[in-house]
Design an enzyme around this catalytic site. Structure first.
Site, PDB file in Angstrom:
ATOM      1  N   LYS A 193       0.885  -1.166   0.000  1.00  0.00           N
ATOM      2  CA  LYS A 193       0.000   0.000   0.000  1.00  0.00           C
ATOM      3  C   LYS A 193       0.920   1.212   0.000  1.00  0.00           C
ATOM      4  O   LYS A 193       1.612   1.472   0.987  1.00  0.00           O
ATOM      5  CB  LYS A 193      -0.881  -0.014   1.249  1.00  0.00           C
ATOM      6  CG  LYS A 193      -1.734   1.236   1.450  1.00  0.00           C
ATOM      7  CD  LYS A 193      -2.642   1.085   2.678  1.00  0.00           C
ATOM      8  CE  LYS A 193      -3.492   2.330   2.926  1.00  0.00           C
ATOM      9  NZ  LYS A 193      -4.410   2.171   4.072  1.00  0.00           N
ATOM     10  N   GLU A 236      -3.396   7.055   2.010  1.00  0.00           N
ATOM     11  CA  GLU A 236      -3.748   7.279   3.414  1.00  0.00           C
ATOM     12  C   GLU A 236      -2.514   7.392   4.302  1.00  0.00           C
ATOM     13  O   GLU A 236      -2.434   6.786   5.365  1.00  0.00           O
ATOM     14  CB  GLU A 236      -4.671   6.154   3.915  1.00  0.00           C
ATOM     15  CG  GLU A 236      -5.977   6.079   3.148  1.00  0.00           C
ATOM     16  CD  GLU A 236      -6.973   5.075   3.694  1.00  0.00           C
ATOM     17  OE1 GLU A 236      -6.547   4.038   4.220  1.00  0.00           O
ATOM     18  OE2 GLU A 236      -8.187   5.334   3.564  1.00  0.00           O
ATOM     19  N   ASP A 293     -14.676   2.472  -1.559  1.00  0.00           N
ATOM     20  CA  ASP A 293     -14.058   1.756  -0.450  1.00  0.00           C
ATOM     21  C   ASP A 293     -15.004   0.751   0.197  1.00  0.00           C
ATOM     22  O   ASP A 293     -15.461   0.982   1.314  1.00  0.00           O
ATOM     23  CB  ASP A 293     -13.575   2.789   0.590  1.00  0.00           C
ATOM     24  CG  ASP A 293     -12.611   2.200   1.605  1.00  0.00           C
ATOM     25  OD1 ASP A 293     -12.319   0.999   1.515  1.00  0.00           O
ATOM     26  OD2 ASP A 293     -12.153   2.958   2.478  1.00  0.00           O
ATOM     27  N   GLU A 342     -16.481  -4.234   7.667  1.00  0.00           N
ATOM     28  CA  GLU A 342     -16.239  -2.889   8.185  1.00  0.00           C
ATOM     29  C   GLU A 342     -17.422  -1.960   7.917  1.00  0.00           C
ATOM     30  O   GLU A 342     -17.765  -1.137   8.760  1.00  0.00           O
ATOM     31  CB  GLU A 342     -14.965  -2.333   7.529  1.00  0.00           C
ATOM     32  CG  GLU A 342     -14.667  -0.901   7.903  1.00  0.00           C
ATOM     33  CD  GLU A 342     -13.386  -0.382   7.264  1.00  0.00           C
ATOM     34  OE1 GLU A 342     -12.726  -1.133   6.510  1.00  0.00           O
ATOM     35  OE2 GLU A 342     -13.038   0.786   7.515  1.00  0.00           O
ATOM     36  N   HIS A 346     -20.853   5.698   1.987  1.00  0.00           N
ATOM     37  CA  HIS A 346     -19.913   6.342   2.916  1.00  0.00           C
ATOM     38  C   HIS A 346     -20.634   7.255   3.913  1.00  0.00           C
ATOM     39  O   HIS A 346     -20.250   8.401   4.114  1.00  0.00           O
ATOM     40  CB  HIS A 346     -18.889   7.155   2.110  1.00  0.00           C
ATOM     41  CG  HIS A 346     -17.542   7.249   2.779  1.00  0.00           C
ATOM     42  ND1 HIS A 346     -17.323   8.001   3.903  1.00  0.00           N
ATOM     43  CD2 HIS A 346     -16.343   6.704   2.481  1.00  0.00           C
ATOM     44  CE1 HIS A 346     -16.047   7.907   4.258  1.00  0.00           C
ATOM     45  NE2 HIS A 346     -15.437   7.119   3.424  1.00  0.00           N
TER      46      HIS A 346
HETATM   47  C1  BDP Z   1     -10.316   1.364   4.553  1.00  0.00           C
HETATM   48  C2  BDP Z   1     -10.111   1.017   6.001  1.00  0.00           C
HETATM   49  C3  BDP Z   1      -8.685   1.220   6.435  1.00  0.00           C
HETATM   50  C4  BDP Z   1      -7.745   0.516   5.474  1.00  0.00           C
HETATM   51  C5  BDP Z   1      -8.021   0.975   4.060  1.00  0.00           C
HETATM   52  C6  BDP Z   1      -7.193   0.227   3.017  1.00  0.00           C
HETATM   53  O1  BDP Z   1     -10.961   1.821   6.796  1.00  0.00           O
HETATM   54  O2  BDP Z   1      -8.556   0.723   7.745  1.00  0.00           O
HETATM   55  O3  BDP Z   1      -6.420   0.751   5.811  1.00  0.00           O
HETATM   56  O4  BDP Z   1      -9.373   0.738   3.736  1.00  0.00           O
HETATM   57  O5  BDP Z   1      -7.777  -0.583   2.298  1.00  0.00           O
HETATM   58  O6  BDP Z   1     -11.574   0.905   4.145  1.00  0.00           O
HETATM   59  O7  BDP Z   1      -6.006   0.455   2.904  1.00  0.00           O
END
Ligand code: BDP
Length: 702
Positions: A300, A304, A377, A405, A523
């Site tokens: 990744k 984020e 997401d 989630e 969302h």
């Molecule tokens: C989001 C989650 C987060 C993950 C992110 C991801 O809230 O905790 O790190 O995806 O896929 O949905 O990297």
């Protein structure tokens, strides 16, 4: 001698798994630990039929060694006995011999197998044939599954091979035992005591995965800690790899891109820097010395807050290719396409496509791009990700989220196969269906496992682990078939029970989408922990963290205009695909507000206004949960008491929380437009401020 030792070791391992005590009266105390591998005794005619066949493992093929075959034989030995209601296999004079032909034949495909009954009079045989040992193990599990569903041995005939090479779980587990977005307790990985101590769960886990064809596991969170690349962790990983190898499971690591700086003593992680490149080559060599079949890295990057090649002005391709070169033909770099940026004004749903499509053709051969099913997401409903089919020169894998989630954690019943089926079947308009696009690569599922006795935090969430594996094995399987298989193996084969459970499962995800994010909204959850509704959240630092960014609701209307007059995200899809969503009058209502902004009072083809239709959708969702709870209540006495009660209690939570979602969301929409609820709609018990004031700092999984 060696063989005997292995059998003993395996039997000892298995002992931990076989915990279903038989209670007086034949009822079993079930705690869910055995998952779908209960091999619960058949009953009635089915039992008689299997006992009449009296299947017995023959010695044919027994000369072949290897732990995988030992496991396959042991699974069959115990499984066949258990299905017949015996503790131990029994000898009879006439029997159907089960022959395993493993590794001698050709043509079943890698890890594929055939199962077939040969009705030679006086000498009935059932053959499990495969060109490799893993194929035989998969064949053994398939045979037990089909028998477990109640099929007659003589009627079982199938030829199968996995549809895609990589069928893997991604664990978002941290080395300290916390699971990001985990709702089933702590991590199943006991890193602290590895490599000296290997928990029995690690074997039971591998067994469960192998039984559904999963062949890879990324053992740590994509938000990775660099120290997991240090020698002490490589030793821990090697122990897991050794334990899982016989089950056909390869280990992968999430690699933190800045590791050369974090733990390597370098002052840069620039992928074009020769020292950085050398560091990764040496790291890969070190890993392969300990784990010759190490799968590779999942990354990744520049997402984020995670480090990545863009920190040095390089592209995703530069970063991925540097790691790919370090692994060489030994392994695979799985590079995630889940990127979006705070600085970028573009619709978040468009950013990954914009960033990656120009890189098509630039990725090394051993790089796979891992793309979430939808462009935002893991929401309860999203259209398929526009990257699928848009990069013909790049291998692409689908990432699904098994852990719920955004669908009610482990307390809401939501069977996810229909959601994945929807994505897999979607026609990209460019390279066939999404399933066809990913077939050369594979599928990854964000695991929902944890230390809870039932593994997944609720009994029904086991079905999502199961469904993920089955779909990765064969994406053409229907949700219905998967639900039926799972429910027969897990709960009961009684037709009356299945005819309650299967429809419950099949409608459950739609039900959740209705009370959480109806009509294409997305969302809307509360911030951080993502527990419960938070449509009023509008003031977080990054615009695209706010529910308001997604629903765009005000006094006049609601929805995200992604047509030409808005962000034009539609333009990222093939024209024929975009067309179906372009017109609010004809778009599938389940995608309406994903693509369109409409006035609250606009009339819909249904004759209702947008507001009225939305209210009715929330209400259908709430009614759907009530119906599930009522259906389940009708199964009392047909399901063992402990699991019955556990599911009942979860459903009660879901009934309550579905109402919370409905009421809080409606209260908020009403606070914007002031319209009354349609006639007949249930009132809203609390004010929007009261809903907004609820806080849950301790919610799990953060
Ligand atoms: C989001 C989650 C987060 C993950 C992110 C991801 O809230 O905790 O790190 O995806 O896929 O949905 O990297």
């Amino acid at each position: 001698m060696m063989g005997r030792m292995l059998v003993n070791r395996f039997a000892a391992m298995l002992a931990g798994a076989v915990i279903t005590a038989v209670l007086p009266g034949g009822a079993r105390a079930e705690d869910g630990y055995d998952l779908w591998l209960r091999n619960a005794p058949l009953q009635g005619q089915q039992l008689e039929a299997l006992r009449a066949h009296s299947p017995m493992l023959s010695d044919a093929g027994n000369g072949a060694h290897g732990e995988t075959l030992v496991i396959a034989r042991e699974e069959l030995r115990r499984g066949l006995a258990s299905l017949q209601g015996y503790d131990e296999p029994r000898q009879t004079d006439t029997f159907t011999s089960i022959d395993m032909d493993c590794g001698q034949i050709r043509g079943t495909g890698q890890a594929g197998f055939t199962l077939r009954f040969a009705a030679v009079p006086q000498d009935p045989r059932f053959v499990i044939a495969a060109q490799d040992h893993l194929g035989c193990l998969y064949g053994a599990y398939a045979l037990l599954r089909e028998l477990g569903e109640g099929k007659d041995l003589a009627e079982i005939a199938t030829e199968q091979a996995p549809a895609m090479p990589l069928r893997m779980l991604n664990h978002w587990d941290n080395p300290d035992g916390h699971v990001e977005r985990g709702y089933a307790g702590r991590s199943i990985f006991d890193w602290w005591h590895l490599p000296q101590r290997l928990d029995q769960r690690m074997i039971d886990y591998a067994r469960a995965n192998a039984s559904i064809g999963i062949n890879g596991a990324v053992v740590n969170n994509v938000n990775a800690r660099a120290f997991m690349l240090e020698p002490r962790y490589i030793a821990k990983l090697a122990r897991l790899a050794d334990a899982w190898r016989p089950y056909g499971i390869q280990v992968y690591l999430s690699a933190r891109f800045s590791a050369p700086r974090d733990i390597g003593g370098l002052d840069t992680a620039d992928p074009l820097d020769p020292q950085v490149r050398d560091w990764w080559v040496a790291k890969a060599d070190e890993i392969y010395a300990a784990i010759p079949d190490f799968g590779g890295f999942l990354v990744k990057a520049n997402s984020e807050g995670q480090p990545g090649p863009q920190d040095y002005g390089r592209t995703h391709a530069d970063g991925a290719n540097m790691l790919a070169q370090a692994l060489g033909p030994r392994g695979t770099v799985i590079w995630r396409a889940f990127v979006y940026s705070a600085q970028d004004e573009t619709d978040r749903a468009m950013q990954a496509y914009d960033e990656f499509v120009p890189l098509d053709g630039q990725f090394a051969e051993n790089v796979i791009l891992q793309v979430k099913n939808g462009p935002i997401d893991f929401q309860p409903r999203e259209p398929f990700h526009p990257l699928f089919g848009a990069m013909p020169e790049t291998r692409m894998m689908l990432e699904a989220q098994i852990t719920k989630e955004y669908l009610g954690f482990a307390s809401h019943l939501a069977f996810l196969a229909p959601m994945w089926e929807e994505a897999l079947e979607a026609d990209t308009g460019r390279m066939g269906s999404v399933a066809q696009v990913i077939m050369p690569a594979g599928m990854a599922g964000v695991a929902n496992t944890g230390s809870d006795r039932n593994w997944t935090g609720s009994h029904f969430d086991q079905a999502n682990w199961y469904a993920f594996g089955r779909l990765a094995w064969d994406p053409s399987l229907s949700s219905e078939q998967i639900a039926r298989e799972w429910a027969s193996l897990t709960f009961s084969r009684a037709p009356e029970t299945l005819s309650t459970i299967v429809p419950m499962m099949l409608g459950s995800r739609e039900t959740v989408a209705r009370y959480m994010t109806p009509m294409g909204l997305a969302h809307l959850m509360d911030t951080g922990h993502h527990y419960g509704p938070g449509p009023w959240v509008c003031d977080l630092a990054r615009p695209e963290w706010n529910p308001c960014y997604y629903h765009r609701a005000d006094a006049q209307g609601i929805g995200f205009d992604r047509t030409q007059s808005g962000s034009n995200a539609l333009s990222q899809y093939a024209p024929g695909v975009a067309e179906q969503w372009a017109d609010p009058a004809t778009v599938d209502p389940r995608f309406l507000l994903w693509f369109h902004h409409l006035g609250w009072q606009d009339r819909r083809p249904s004759g209702l206004t947008v507001w009225e239709e939305l209210v009715s959708r929330y209400d259908t969702g709430v009614a759907g949960v009530d119906a599930m709870a009522a259906a389940w209540a009708g199964l009392e006495g047909r399901i063992d008491a402990s699991r019955f009660r556990s599911v009942s209690e979860s459903l009660a939570i879901q009934q309550n929380e579905a109402r919370w979602w409905r009421n809080a969301s409606l209260a908020y929409w009403q606070s914007l437009h002031g319209l009354a609820l349609p006639d007949g709609a249930a009132g809203i018990p609390e004010s929007v401020d009261a809903y907004r004031a609820r806080t849950f700092p301790e919610a799990p999984g953060q």
